[in-house]
Design a protein around this motif. Structure first.
Motif, short mmCIF file in Angstrom:
data_model
loop_
_atom_site.label_atom_id
_atom_site.label_comp_id
_atom_site.label_asym_id
_atom_site.label_seq_id
_atom_site.Cartn_x
_atom_site.Cartn_y
_atom_site.Cartn_z
N ASP A 1 -3.75 1.26 -0.71
CA ASP A 1 -2.78 2.26 -0.22
C ASP A 1 -3.33 3.67 -0.45
O ASP A 1 -3.27 4.52 0.44
N ASN B 1 4.24 -6.96 2.03
CA ASN B 1 4.71 -5.67 2.54
C ASN B 1 3.54 -4.80 3.00
O ASN B 1 3.62 -4.14 4.05
N MET B 2 2.46 -4.81 2.23
CA MET B 2 1.28 -4.04 2.64
C MET B 2 0.72 -4.56 3.95
O MET B 2 0.33 -3.78 4.82
N LYS C 1 1.94 -2.48 11.57
CA LYS C 1 2.71 -1.53 12.36
C LYS C 1 1.80 -0.51 13.02
O LYS C 1 2.12 0.03 14.06
N GLU D 1 3.05 -3.45 6.76
CA GLU D 1 2.87 -2.01 7.02
C GLU D 1 1.59 -1.76 7.80
O GLU D 1 1.56 -0.91 8.69
N SER D 2 0.55 -2.51 7.47
CA SER D 2 -0.72 -2.31 8.18
C SER D 2 -0.64 -2.75 9.63
O SER D 2 -1.32 -2.21 10.49
N GLU E 1 -5.30 -1.25 4.24
CA GLU E 1 -4.01 -1.68 3.72
C GLU E 1 -3.82 -3.18 3.92
O GLU E 1 -3.31 -3.88 3.05
N CYS F 1 -5.52 1.35 8.46
CA CYS F 1 -4.69 0.15 8.60
C CYS F 1 -5.43 -1.09 8.10
O CYS F 1 -4.84 -1.96 7.47
N GLU G 1 1.28 2.43 12.21
CA GLU G 1 1.81 3.79 12.19
C GLU G 1 1.62 4.36 10.80
O GLU G 1 2.31 3.98 9.86
N ASP G 2 0.69 5.23 10.64
CA ASP G 2 0.54 5.91 9.37
C ASP G 2 1.33 7.20 9.43
O ASP G 2 1.32 7.90 10.44
#
Length: 187
Positions: free
Chosen positions: A16, A83-84, A90, A87-88, A164, A161, A92-93
């Motif tokens: 992260d 979750n990581m 998606k 998030e990766s 992550e 991404c 979208e940072d």
């Protein structure tokens, strides 16, 4: 937990921070070693302090739940890692501010180290020697974050991404390993 396992956890936790460090690098016209060091210090210190705090909370409760501690470790690592990974995916940072002022770095350092707090609780259940563990996590995060700033100035958004995702995958795999060892599947 051995040195190699701790190193895998340290790398997983630092992803992260690595992704955010790449974002910090993207905001720079040219690489500044001072800013890379500042980023590494903020993220490294917080990645070391948060598992220490989690460890102290975990040791308070480890005796009460010792029979299921391996399942708790698995669930925490799987949730954090999952979750990581999500998030990766998606892609979208959040935009990263180019400032290296404490008012900008503190929220980033806290946000990227929340996962480490939960891992610290897991360390308490696994009876990990906490001082070498948090030292390794902090140093690993410093180096990876420092490199992230440089990578951000050179390569851009392509890697944040992926970093992550890899970090999340490493944490999920460590959780699976803990459960499999407890069940006697792994030695």
């Amino acid at each position: 937990m051995g040195l190699w396992e701790l190193l895998v956890v340290a790398v997983g936790l630092s992803m992260d921070a690595f992704a955010v460090a790449i974002g910090k690098g993207l905001t720079m016209q040219r690489m500044r070693w001072k800013h890379a060091a500042i980023t590494g210090l903020w993220f490294g210190v917080f990645q070391a302090v948060m598992p220490l705090v989690g460890y102290f909370f975990g040791t308070r409760f480890s005796g009460c739940i010792q029979t299921i501690d391996h399942w708790i470790a698995f669930v925490l690592l799987a949730l954090i890692g999952g979750n990581m990974i999500l998030e990766s995916r998606k892609g979208e940072d959040a935009p990263v501010d180019g400032s290296f002022a404490p008012s900008r770095m503190l929220p980033l350092a806290v946000a990227t180290s929340i996962d480490a707090l939960a891992v610290g609780v897991t360390f308490a259940f696994l009876q990990v020697d906490i001082v070498p563990a948090v030292t390794l996590i902090g140093c690993t995060t410093f180096v990876i974050s420092f490199a992230g700033v440089k990578i951000g100035t050179v390569f851009g958004e392509r890697f944040s991404c992926k970093a992550e995702f890899i970090g999340g995958l490493l944490l999920v795999l460590m959780g699976c390993k803990i459960v499999l060892q407890h069940l006697g599947v792994l030695g």
